[in-house]
Scaffold this active site. Structure first.
Site, PDB file in Angstrom:
ATOM      1  N   ALA A 134       0.842  -1.192   0.000  1.00 55.00           N
ATOM      2  CA  ALA A 134       0.000   0.000   0.000  1.00 55.00           C
ATOM      3  C   ALA A 134       0.883   1.249   0.000  1.00 55.00           C
ATOM      4  O   ALA A 134       2.067   1.195   0.324  1.00 55.00           O
ATOM      5  CB  ALA A 134      -0.910  -0.004   1.215  1.00 55.00           C
ATOM      6  N   GLY A 146      -0.213  -5.147   0.434  1.00 59.20           N
ATOM      7  CA  GLY A 146      -1.373  -5.051  -0.436  1.00 59.20           C
ATOM      8  C   GLY A 146      -1.155  -5.723  -1.775  1.00 59.20           C
ATOM      9  O   GLY A 146      -2.104  -6.201  -2.394  1.00 59.20           O
ATOM     10  N   GLU A 164      -2.008  -9.263  -1.199  1.00 59.32           N
ATOM     11  CA  GLU A 164      -3.465  -9.378  -1.067  1.00 59.32           C
ATOM     12  C   GLU A 164      -4.150  -9.243  -2.422  1.00 59.32           C
ATOM     13  O   GLU A 164      -5.111  -9.963  -2.718  1.00 59.32           O
ATOM     14  CB  GLU A 164      -3.967  -8.317  -0.088  1.00 59.32           C
ATOM     15  CG  GLU A 164      -3.531  -8.597   1.351  1.00 59.32           C
ATOM     16  CD  GLU A 164      -3.792  -7.441   2.288  1.00 59.32           C
ATOM     17  OE1 GLU A 164      -4.410  -7.676   3.342  1.00 59.32           O
ATOM     18  OE2 GLU A 164      -3.384  -6.305   1.979  1.00 59.32           O
ATOM     19  N   GLU A 169       3.352  -6.045   7.002  1.00 59.32           N
ATOM     20  CA  GLU A 169       2.677  -4.965   7.724  1.00 59.32           C
ATOM     21  C   GLU A 169       3.080  -4.875   9.180  1.00 59.32           C
ATOM     22  O   GLU A 169       3.088  -3.767   9.758  1.00 59.32           O
ATOM     23  CB  GLU A 169       1.148  -5.153   7.626  1.00 59.32           C
ATOM     24  CG  GLU A 169       0.547  -4.852   6.259  1.00 59.32           C
ATOM     25  CD  GLU A 169       0.522  -6.063   5.344  1.00 59.32           C
ATOM     26  OE1 GLU A 169      -0.174  -6.019   4.329  1.00 59.32           O
ATOM     27  OE2 GLU A 169       1.227  -7.069   5.660  1.00 59.32           O
TER      28      GLU A 169
END
Length: 255
Positions: free
Chosen positions: A63, A106, A109, A129
């Site tokens: 992200a 991300g 994901e 993370e």
């Protein structure tokens, strides 16, 4: 579109994430463009399979931290950035991820939202993370655990350490590992293979597998059986079985 490069090869739509200066970090505008483009391809009857890729250096390195660093709990709740991700779950056409280099946070994901995954030998997959004082929020703890099991997922999530493409293949997290110069072409070839199949059946197979992951065996078997019966209402079923008996290639129309 500012953050995507899009093209079509016959019945295959190809989407390239394009923020190369920040290793394709996933910010809200990029995700908005991506979901909108996936929904457009979903509506386009000339597209039967989709390839999602980045570049050789990074599929997506996570992200966009600058976008989130000064947020607080209430602003994150109000922003509800993961609502965009939920829309991806409604895409019924098969999505093949072609990944290389960094597939982190991300990016991991996003990769796991896809249905098949072709990885280059240089791929590094991880959920780091925890090193930022947070945890995955777009399905990282849930999908990773379902795909590779609790023990392996715990190690990746609690250490933040990435795994190699070879490890990911061994764990069942990716379908194929190929030299970096071939990872995209391999994914596109796989997409063409799937695009040649009856698209209604492909959609129902995808939905059935999703249900298998998300519900009980009894519920999954019930859906599978009804979907099997329903496909006998399709022209593709008539064509497929007729072509088989006549020993010729089938010409599927998606009807």
């Amino acid at each position: 579109m500012e953050f995507l490069r899009v093209r079509q090869e016959e019945a295959v739509g190809i989407i390239e994430l394009y923020r190369p200066k920040v290793l394709n970090a996933l910010n809200i505008p990029l995700m908005g463009e991506l979901v909108s483009e996936l929904e457009r391809m979903e509506r386009d009857d000339t597209i039967r399979a989709i390839v999602l890729t980045g570049n050789e250096r990074a599929f997506a390195a996570g992200a966009d931290i600058q976008e989130m660093a000064e947020e607080d709990a209430i602003s994150m709740l109000v922003k509800d950035q993961f609502a965009q991700w939920d829309r991806m779950n409604q895409i019924t056409k098969p999505i093949i991820a072609a990944v290389s280099g960094y597939v982190l946070g991300g990016g991991c994901e996003l990769m796991m939202h896809c249905d098949l995954i072709v990885a280059s030998e240089t791929t590094q997959i991880g959920q780091p993370e925890i090193n930022l004082g947070v945890m995955p929020g777009a399905g990282g703890t849930q999908r990773l655990t379902k795909l590779i099991g609790k023990i392996r997922a715990m190690e990746m999530l609690l250490t933040g350490e990435p795994i190699s493409a070879t490890e990911a293949l061994h764990f069942g997290l990716v379908n194929r590992v190929v030299p970096v110069e071939f990872y995209l072409s391999e994914a596109i070839d796989l997409a063409h293979n799937i695009a040649a199949k009856p698209p209604v059946a492909a959609r129902m197979i995808k939905k059935s597998v999703q249900i298998a992951q998300d519900t009980t065996l009894a519920e999954g078997l019930s859906y599978e059986r009804n979907a099997f019966y329903l496909l006998f209402a399709s022209a593709d079923q008539k064509e497929g079985m007729k072509a088989f008996m006549e020993k010729r290639p089938a010409d599927f129309k998606g009807k």
